[in-house]
Every structure is written in C-alpha cells, then in structure tokens.
Design a protein around this motif. Structure first.
Motif, PDB file in Angstrom:
ATOM      1  N   UNK A 497       0.730  -1.336  -0.127  1.00 44.22           N
ATOM      2  CA  UNK A 497       0.009   0.113   0.092  1.00 44.22           C
ATOM      3  C   UNK A 497       0.728   1.504  -0.039  1.00 44.22           C
ATOM      4  N   UNK A 498       1.899   1.348   0.683  1.00 52.10           N
ATOM      5  CA  UNK A 498       2.833   2.535   0.884  1.00 52.10           C
ATOM      6  C   UNK A 498       3.265   2.611  -0.532  1.00 52.10           C
ATOM      7  N   UNK A 499       3.868   1.524  -1.340  1.00 51.68           N
ATOM      8  CA  UNK A 499       4.423   1.797  -2.362  1.00 51.68           C
ATOM      9  C   UNK A 499       3.374   2.269  -3.662  1.00 51.68           C
ATOM     10  N   UNK A 500       2.164   1.756  -3.570  1.00 53.30           N
ATOM     11  CA  UNK A 500       1.046   2.387  -4.292  1.00 53.30           C
ATOM     12  C   UNK A 500       0.422   3.514  -4.120  1.00 53.30           C
ATOM     13  N   UNK A 501       0.517   4.105  -2.873  1.00 49.78           N
ATOM     14  CA  UNK A 501      -0.244   5.458  -2.560  1.00 49.78           C
ATOM     15  C   UNK A 501       0.165   6.564  -3.213  1.00 49.78           C
ATOM     16  N   UNK A 502      -0.713   7.047  -4.194  1.00 49.29           N
ATOM     17  CA  UNK A 502      -0.706   8.330  -4.745  1.00 49.29           C
ATOM     18  C   UNK A 502      -0.441   9.459  -3.987  1.00 49.29           C
ATOM     19  N   UNK A 503       0.659  10.595  -4.353  1.00 47.06           N
ATOM     20  CA  UNK A 503       0.556  11.774  -3.545  1.00 47.06           C
ATOM     21  C   UNK A 503       0.332  12.733  -4.516  1.00 47.06           C
ATOM     22  N   UNK A 504      -0.446  13.837  -3.881  1.00 50.43           N
ATOM     23  CA  UNK A 504      -0.849  14.916  -4.419  1.00 50.43           C
ATOM     24  C   UNK A 504      -0.382  16.211  -3.680  1.00 50.43           C
ATOM     25  N   UNK A 505       0.059  17.471  -4.158  1.00 45.01           N
ATOM     26  CA  UNK A 505       0.351  18.469  -3.528  1.00 45.01           C
ATOM     27  C   UNK A 505      -0.563  19.548  -4.348  1.00 45.01           C
ATOM     28  N   UNK A 506      -1.558  20.458  -3.290  1.00 46.85           N
ATOM     29  CA  UNK A 506      -2.167  21.136  -3.812  1.00 46.85           C
ATOM     30  C   UNK A 506      -1.755  22.220  -4.718  1.00 46.85           C
ATOM     31  N   UNK A 507      -2.540  22.235  -6.010  1.00 45.12           N
ATOM     32  CA  UNK A 507      -2.108  23.243  -7.018  1.00 45.12           C
ATOM     33  C   UNK A 507      -0.876  22.922  -7.929  1.00 45.12           C
ATOM     34  N   UNK A 508      -0.268  21.577  -7.346  1.00 49.33           N
ATOM     35  CA  UNK A 508       0.885  21.292  -8.401  1.00 49.33           C
ATOM     36  C   UNK A 508       0.671  21.342  -9.731  1.00 49.33           C
ATOM     37  N   UNK A 509       1.207  21.718 -10.580  1.00 45.78           N
ATOM     38  CA  UNK A 509       1.033  21.558 -12.218  1.00 45.78           C
ATOM     39  C   UNK A 509       0.527  20.283 -12.545  1.00 45.78           C
ATOM     40  N   UNK A 510      -0.803  20.566 -13.342  1.00 42.86           N
ATOM     41  CA  UNK A 510      -1.531  19.352 -13.643  1.00 42.86           C
ATOM     42  C   UNK A 510      -0.689  18.298 -14.785  1.00 42.86           C
ATOM     43  N   UNK A 511      -0.586  17.101 -14.112  1.00 38.06           N
ATOM     44  CA  UNK A 511       0.040  16.131 -15.195  1.00 38.06           C
ATOM     45  C   UNK A 511       1.470  15.865 -14.676  1.00 38.06           C
ATOM     46  N   UNK A 512       1.910  16.655 -13.557  1.00 40.86           N
ATOM     47  CA  UNK A 512       3.143  16.215 -12.961  1.00 40.86           C
ATOM     48  C   UNK A 512       3.098  15.283 -11.681  1.00 40.86           C
ATOM     49  N   UNK A 513       4.016  14.895 -11.125  1.00 42.88           N
ATOM     50  CA  UNK A 513       4.321  13.827 -10.348  1.00 42.88           C
ATOM     51  C   UNK A 513       3.169  14.054  -9.006  1.00 42.88           C
ATOM     52  N   UNK A 514       2.988  15.173  -8.553  1.00 43.36           N
ATOM     53  CA  UNK A 514       2.167  15.538  -7.620  1.00 43.36           C
ATOM     54  C   UNK A 514       0.787  16.197  -7.861  1.00 43.36           C
ATOM     55  N   UNK A 515       0.735  16.321  -9.321  1.00 42.70           N
ATOM     56  CA  UNK A 515      -0.524  17.185  -9.643  1.00 42.70           C
ATOM     57  C   UNK A 515      -1.455  16.280 -10.311  1.00 42.70           C
ATOM     58  N   UNK A 516      -2.811  16.915 -10.273  1.00 43.92           N
ATOM     59  CA  UNK A 516      -4.015  16.360 -11.013  1.00 43.92           C
ATOM     60  C   UNK A 516      -3.822  16.032 -12.410  1.00 43.92           C
ATOM     61  N   UNK A 517      -4.261  14.814 -13.173  1.00 41.69           N
ATOM     62  CA  UNK A 517      -4.001  14.531 -14.200  1.00 41.69           C
ATOM     63  C   UNK A 517      -5.114  15.215 -15.212  1.00 41.69           C
ATOM     64  N   UNK A 518      -6.292  15.674 -14.638  1.00 41.39           N
ATOM     65  CA  UNK A 518      -7.305  16.137 -15.305  1.00 41.39           C
ATOM     66  C   UNK A 518      -7.285  17.832 -15.900  1.00 41.39           C
ATOM     67  N   UNK A 519      -8.190  17.940 -16.758  1.00 43.30           N
ATOM     68  CA  UNK A 519      -8.096  19.629 -17.179  1.00 43.30           C
ATOM     69  C   UNK A 519      -8.885  20.120 -16.336  1.00 43.30           C
ATOM     70  N   UNK A 520      -8.502  21.521 -16.188  1.00 44.11           N
ATOM     71  CA  UNK A 520      -9.254  22.617 -15.331  1.00 44.11           C
ATOM     72  C   UNK A 520     -10.826  22.565 -15.652  1.00 44.11           C
ATOM     73  N   UNK A 521     -11.741  22.764 -14.720  1.00 46.18           N
ATOM     74  CA  UNK A 521     -12.989  22.924 -15.047  1.00 46.18           C
ATOM     75  C   UNK A 521     -13.179  24.188 -15.877  1.00 46.18           C
ATOM     76  N   UNK A 522     -13.830  24.131 -16.981  1.00 44.93           N
ATOM     77  CA  UNK A 522     -14.083  25.418 -17.831  1.00 44.93           C
ATOM     78  C   UNK A 522     -15.413  25.774 -18.056  1.00 44.93           C
ATOM     79  N   UNK A 523     -15.725  26.913 -17.645  1.00 45.38           N
ATOM     80  CA  UNK A 523     -16.918  27.385 -17.660  1.00 45.38           C
ATOM     81  C   UNK A 523     -17.381  28.041 -19.021  1.00 45.38           C
TER      82      UNK A 523
END
Ligand SMILES: [Zn+2]
Length: 708
Positions: A497-523
């Motif tokens: 589980x430790x090896x497989x836990x994903x890590x996110x840092x708030x606001x990290x550039x999307x697509x990078x190691x600690x960032x979200x992979x989705x695009x931004x919501x677009x109104x």
C-alpha cells in the motif's frame, strides 16, 4: 462616615491620577502619531501581546547611528541581536506586506531549519531544549495554543492571497478567467446598484433556461437537479464522496425555505404578483409535505440526476442516498395524483431567484450589510452549513491541528457548498468583494497560482526525490524492522500500500508527479456574460468536473483537495491509497528550496512519510506488542497517529537522510508550542499526540528502539 470620606478621597486621588496619566498618554500618543507620520519611529507596543500603548522606538539613519548609537562597533553587539530588537527569540521585526504595519514574525533559519536561537540547551525535556527560549518569551498568560510552526500561519496566508490578487486585479492583467471575471465584477460593482441588479436579472434569466414547461413530475425533478448543479440552495444537494477505492455520488437533504422567502426574491426580480403568490403556496406545500410524503424513489432521483448532469450513462455510478425531505415534498406535489405543477414550477422559479440573489449579494455594494428578507434568508441558510472557503472547499481546521483524516461527511459537505456560503457579508468594497468571489469560484486555478508563488521548481523536484526515497524506505521498515513488523497484522500488504499510494500536492501543475491529471473545469465564459452569469457558468463547470470523476470511475487523487489549499495540513484516504498535502506544508518551517537534505527530510519528508504510514490503518494491530511499542504515549486514542510518526521517523533514519537524534530534534521543534495554563489535550478529543508531547514521546520511543 469617616470610612466613606476616606474612600471618596481615595477615589478622588485615583481620578486625578488618571487624568494626569491620560494627559501624559495624550502627549505620548501625539508624539507617536507625529513621528509615525514622518516615518521616523514605530509603535513598539504592537510587538507585545496584549494591549497596545503609545510607546515607540525611533528609526535612526546610518549616519545618526554611526554618530550616536555606534553599537555596531561594539564587540558585544551582533547583527542578530540588533535586528531582533523588541521581538522574542527566533523572531524579527518586519513590515507586513498587507497591512503595512511593523510586527514581529518568526525568523525561519536555513539551510539548516533547526532554529538555534529559540533553544534552551540546558533543559531536560526535549521540546524545551529545542524551543524553550521562544516558549519562555510568550505572554505571561497564554490564552491560545500557539505552535512555533504555525505561529504566523494566518499572516503568511494573507500575504499569499494579497500577492495573488495583485496578479489579476487590473483590467490590464486579465489574461486568466480569474482576471476576466474580476474585471467584469468590479465594472458592475463600481457602476452601482442598477448595474448589479441588471446582472442579477441576467443570472435569473440564465437559470430559467432550465425551468421551461414544468408541466410534468419528470420535468420538475429535472429542473430541481439543474438548479442544484449551479450550487444553488435547492431542495436537494448532489455531491461526491469517497467509497472504498473510488467515488460515489451522494444525494442528500437540501434547503427548506421560510414562508415568504421565495416570493420576496421573485418580487425583487420583477416577476408578476401571480407567480410570487404561487411560489408562496408551492413553498408551503413542499414544507407541509416534506416529512410525511413517501421518500423519493431511485427512479425519481434519476430525473434529478439527469437534470443536474445532462447525462444518462449513470448506470455504473454508485449513489448514496440520504433522506431528502424537501425533495420528497416536491416529488409528492408534482405527482399525477396531486398535479400541483404550477405551484411546483413557481417554487423552483423562487429557488432560482433566491440563487441569483445569493451571487448578487457577493458584490452588492449599495446594499452591503442591509437587511432584506432575501438576505435574511440567505444568512439563515448559511448558518446551517459549515464554513466554506470556495466551491468544493471547506475552511479547514485551525492551524496546529495538522495531519488529519477526512471522512465522508466532510467530503460530502465540501462537494455541496452552495452559493449562499459565498461570504459572510460583502464589505461594500468592489475590489475586496470581487476578489472574494474569485476565491470562491475558481478554487482550482487559485490553487495553481498559490503553488507557483510558494513552490520553486527546485523545491518541487527535491520534494519528489525525498518522497520517492522515503516511500521505499517506509515500505522496507514495515517489512524488515522486527519491532514494526511484529505489531502489524499484514506487514507485506502495508508495504504494498505504501508503494502504491498516490501523492498530491495542492495546486501542483496538472500532469506532473504530485499534480492532478485532469484538465481544469472550464465554464466557457464570454465577455458578454456579465459577472453573475459568469459566476453561474463557472459554478456549473466545477459541478460538472466533480461529477465527471464519478462517470470516469476515478479515485480521490483525481480530484482537488477538500480544504482550502493554503492550509497547513495533510490527509490521506487510506482505503483509496491517496494522500493530499496542502501548501502550508511546502513552506518554512516545513520546506524550502534552501533547506539541507536533513532538514527537508525531517520536516516535509516526515509529514509525507507519516501520511504514507497511515496505510497501517488498512491492517490490524497486534497486541500487546502494539501497546508496548507506543507505551511512551499518553493514551491509546493517539496510537494511530503515533505509529505513523514512529514509522516515518524510522523511514528517514533507514534512508540515511538523518540520524535518530536529528529526527528527534527537528520533529520536536516542529511541534513545540506555547500552551495555555490548564490546557488538557486529551480532553479536546484529538486523535493526535498533544503539542510538545508529540516530539517528546517520539524521541522517547526512538530511544526505546535504540536508534537515538
Ligand atoms: Zn496522521
């Protein structure tokens, strides 16, 4: 009698003394105001905790200092002592970038983050040795729990927001959606009430697009979903919660409205008297039937869903249904048997009108703070919900209550933040009010901007390296360290589980190691929209983004944090193997690009490894080995957190990033605090080891384990 005379005399003396004292204070304060205006002095009492006086310290220019002060040449004078001035050890005077005032702020050290100035080397307890001088310099009577690490957290946060706003607060700097919305918002607010009112009418008309021909139950339920998808306060709320390793949808109780609230909102938007009256009746019917009508069925909920999402492919989406009395009332009166379509339709128009009022309230300069039936209703709706920072974001806990877990209740509350929670009250100041709306409507873009301001490329890269090293080291500790291995039901599974836990840092550039992979919501905003339509479009885009997570069958690391990104906190969904770290953990004293490896590993790294070690919650603990290992801790209620601290510390040591003593010193300093007299940590119900104790008990445990 004599005693009375004496007391009168005593009072007189006091009164005269007070007058003279006051006169002296007037003279003193006058002198302060004049020298402050001339920028030749500073109010020195602003540095002290407690009340303020008119004492001041003069600024002296370099020549003056050379002629009269000359302390710099004094063999005993040193730069640190001179700049510290009236501040506590470990603090320095600085001018606040937001308020412009002089104040004492923590002086964070680097490249070693260990602050030597706040230590008391001769003390016996570890936390006192690490920061006794700072604790000692606190107010005589401490009234709040004050951690060294979070001491100026609120000011740091304000500084970031201030800098952020400067980046878009000009019609000439409107390259982002935030800037575009802000320009449009201030233009309306500055033009006055008529412009704001017209914008609100536009918003109402926009919402009415989803309220056509409400002549069947199906259409009425779809319309209720449409309003909920704009984060309006509506009879039902649709949210997103974590279930196992993924997300599920939540359908839960929305708002109930007081007798004339909807009719009043329709009146304010120039709807005819007949519609107002029908809305009043409709609201009465919904309320009257809310509790005694049958629960809305799953088939009926599907219409609400369809209206909210515009999608029909929800077969695979798990739905968690709570009781929804207001929706039940609406469903009941719009069934064939009752056929109160006109009243149900008018009710939903009233909900749309109140929603327009809610966003209008965010920028209504003219009527700021003024009480109307609609604002009263909004205030009472707001009072029933937890404080929100933005769409999908709760305010978060106070500084110092760090490293917590998030439960489904919190997540559901966060995902159903409504527009009435936009802010407590507009200040009647276009710039401040519009900036508050930007914060509320664009949380994802705002996270990105905060991240850019706080985290340099070099720090982000070093954080990645340290996370990778500690992840592997923590996994090895749980399988290879005899003592740790023996307290875990299934050490191999935890390591996995430790090896497989994903890590996110708030606001990290999307697509990078600690960032979200989705695009931004677009109104898909347009300059012709006006600010309140933009707000509605953006609001629905955020909703669509969040429910998109459900349709795409994603995990909690695909979505943004549920708390404001600037918080000093981190949390994990242990069952879903995802941890989110907020940006307060990416600045000093937790992280900095200038920190040496030991400091970065024992601070940022310690927090990250602690979160990863929470995957121990996915197994069971073995007694009595578990209690024996954690015997230094005061109560078993903190064991879940304690074991995460111990594994984290061992991971750092085994990775060769720091010695046991170094871990102990850094962690003790991170958690040292000024504690109010009589503070009883165990009585707070916290699951975390208490202030000061957290370091002391970890150190003692490391000593028991023979690594320190
Ligand atoms: Zn924890």
């Amino acid at each position: 009698m004599t005693s009375l005379d004496a007391s009168v005399e005593a009072l007189l003396i006091l009164a005269v003394a007070a007058c003279i004292g006051a006169l002296g204070a007037v003279v003193q304060c006058d002198a302060l105001h004049r020298c402050e205006a001339a920028m030749t002095c500073a109010n020195s009492s602003t540095f002290s905790n407690g009340w303020q006086t008119c004492s001041f310290a003069n600024y002296v220019d370099v020549i003056g200092d050379k002629l009269y002060g000359n302390k710099a040449n004094d063999a005993t004078g040193n730069y640190a002592a001179l700049t510290r001035g009236v501040c506590a050890p470990g603090e320095r005077v600085h001018r606040n970038s937001v308020s412009g005032r002089l104040e004492c702020a923590p002086w964070r050290m680097w490249p070693s983050a260990l602050n030597t100035e706040i230590m008391d080397p001769n003390a016996t307890r570890m936390h006192t040795r690490m920061c006794g001088a700072w604790i000692e310099a606190g107010p005589t009577i401490e009234t709040t729990l004050d951690y060294w690490s979070f001491h100026d957290g609120f000011r740091a946060e304000a500084a970031v927001r201030h800098a952020d706003r400067a980046a878009y607060q000009s019609a000439h700097l409107s390259s982002t959606d935030m800037g575009k919305f802000y320009s449009s918002c201030t233009a309306a607010a500055l033009s006055g009430n008529a412009a704001v009112r017209s914008a609100a009418m536009g918003a109402y008309t926009h919402l009415k697009h989803g309220l056509n021909n409400l002549t069947t139950q199906r259409r009425i339920l779809k319309a209720a979903g449409w309003l909920a998808s704009h984060h309006c306060d509506s009879p039902v709320q649709i949210g997103v919660a974590v279930s196992g390793a993924g997300f599920c949808a939540t359908v839960q109780q929305g708002s109930s409205f007081s007798a004339s609230a909807l009719a009043d909102a329709l009146y304010a938007l120039d709807e005819p008297r007949s519609l107002q009256e029908q809305a009043r009746v409709g609201n009465g019917l919904v309320n009257a039937n809310a509790l005694q009508s049958p629960a809305t069925t799953k088939e009926e909920i599907e219409y609400v869903w369809k209206g909210a999402t515009g999608r029909t492919d929800h077969g695979a989406v798990d739905v968690l249904m709570a009781s929804t009395p207001s929706l039940d009332g609406l469903t009941y009166i719009s069934a064939n048997a009752q056929a109160r379509y006109a009243e149900a339709s008018a009710y939903l128009h009233g909900v749309a009108a109140l929603c327009s009022f809610a966003i209008r309230g965010g920028i209504d300069v003219e009527s700021a703070g003024e009480y109307t039936a609609a604002t009263g209703e909004l205030q009472s709706l707001r009072a029933k919900r937890p404080p929100a920072k933005a769409l999908g974001r709760l305010q978060g806990e106070h500084y110092g209550r760090s490293l917590s877990m998030v439960d489904d209740g919190i997540l559901t509350q966060a995902s159903t933040v409504t527009l009435s929670q936009i802010q407590a009250a507009p200040r009647g100041d276009a710039q401040a009010d519009c900036a508050a709306m930007v914060d509320f409507l664009f949380p994802d873009r705002m996270d990105e901007q905060h991240f850019r301001l706080l985290v340099t490329d070099s720090l982000y890269e070093r954080a990645r390296e340290i996370t990778a090293a500690l992840r592997e080291s923590a996994a090895r500790v749980v399988t290879d360290n005899e003592v740790i291995r023996n307290v875990l039901g299934n050490p191999e599974a935890v390591a996995e589980d430790i090896r497989n836990t994903r890590t996110r840092i708030a606001g990290a550039p999307r697509g990078t190691w600690a960032g979200l992979q989705r695009d931004y919501p677009d109104g898909l905003l347009s300059s012709g929209d006006g600010p309140l339509i933009m707000a509605l479009k953006q609001s629905r885009a955020v909703f669509t983004d969040r429910v998109g997570l459900l349709f795409d069958n994603e995990n909690p690391c695909s979505g943004p944090p549920v708390y404001d990104a600037l918080g000093a906190n981190a949390y994990i969904y242990a069952s879903a193997l995802c941890t989110h770290m907020l940006l307060g953990m990416l600045r000093k004293p937790f992280a900095d690009e200038r920190y040496d490896n030991t400091s970065l590993a024992t601070r940022f790294g310690y927090v990250m490894a602690h979160e990863l070690a929470h995957t121990t919650l996915n197994t069971h603990f073995i007694e009595p080995e578990y209690s024996n290992l954690l015997q230094e801790y005061s109560t078993p209620t903190v064991y879940d957190e304690a074991i995460a601290d111990v594994i984290s510390a061992l991971a750092i040591i085994h990775a060769g990033l720091a010695t046991g003593e170094e871990v102990c010193r850094h962690v003790s300093q991170l958690w040292c605090a000024r504690v109010p007299i009589g503070y009883d940590h165990d009585a707070t119900g916290s699951i975390h080891p208490g202030p000061n104790d957290r370091g002391d008990h970890l150190c003692a445990t490391l000593r028991d384990l023979g690594v320190y």
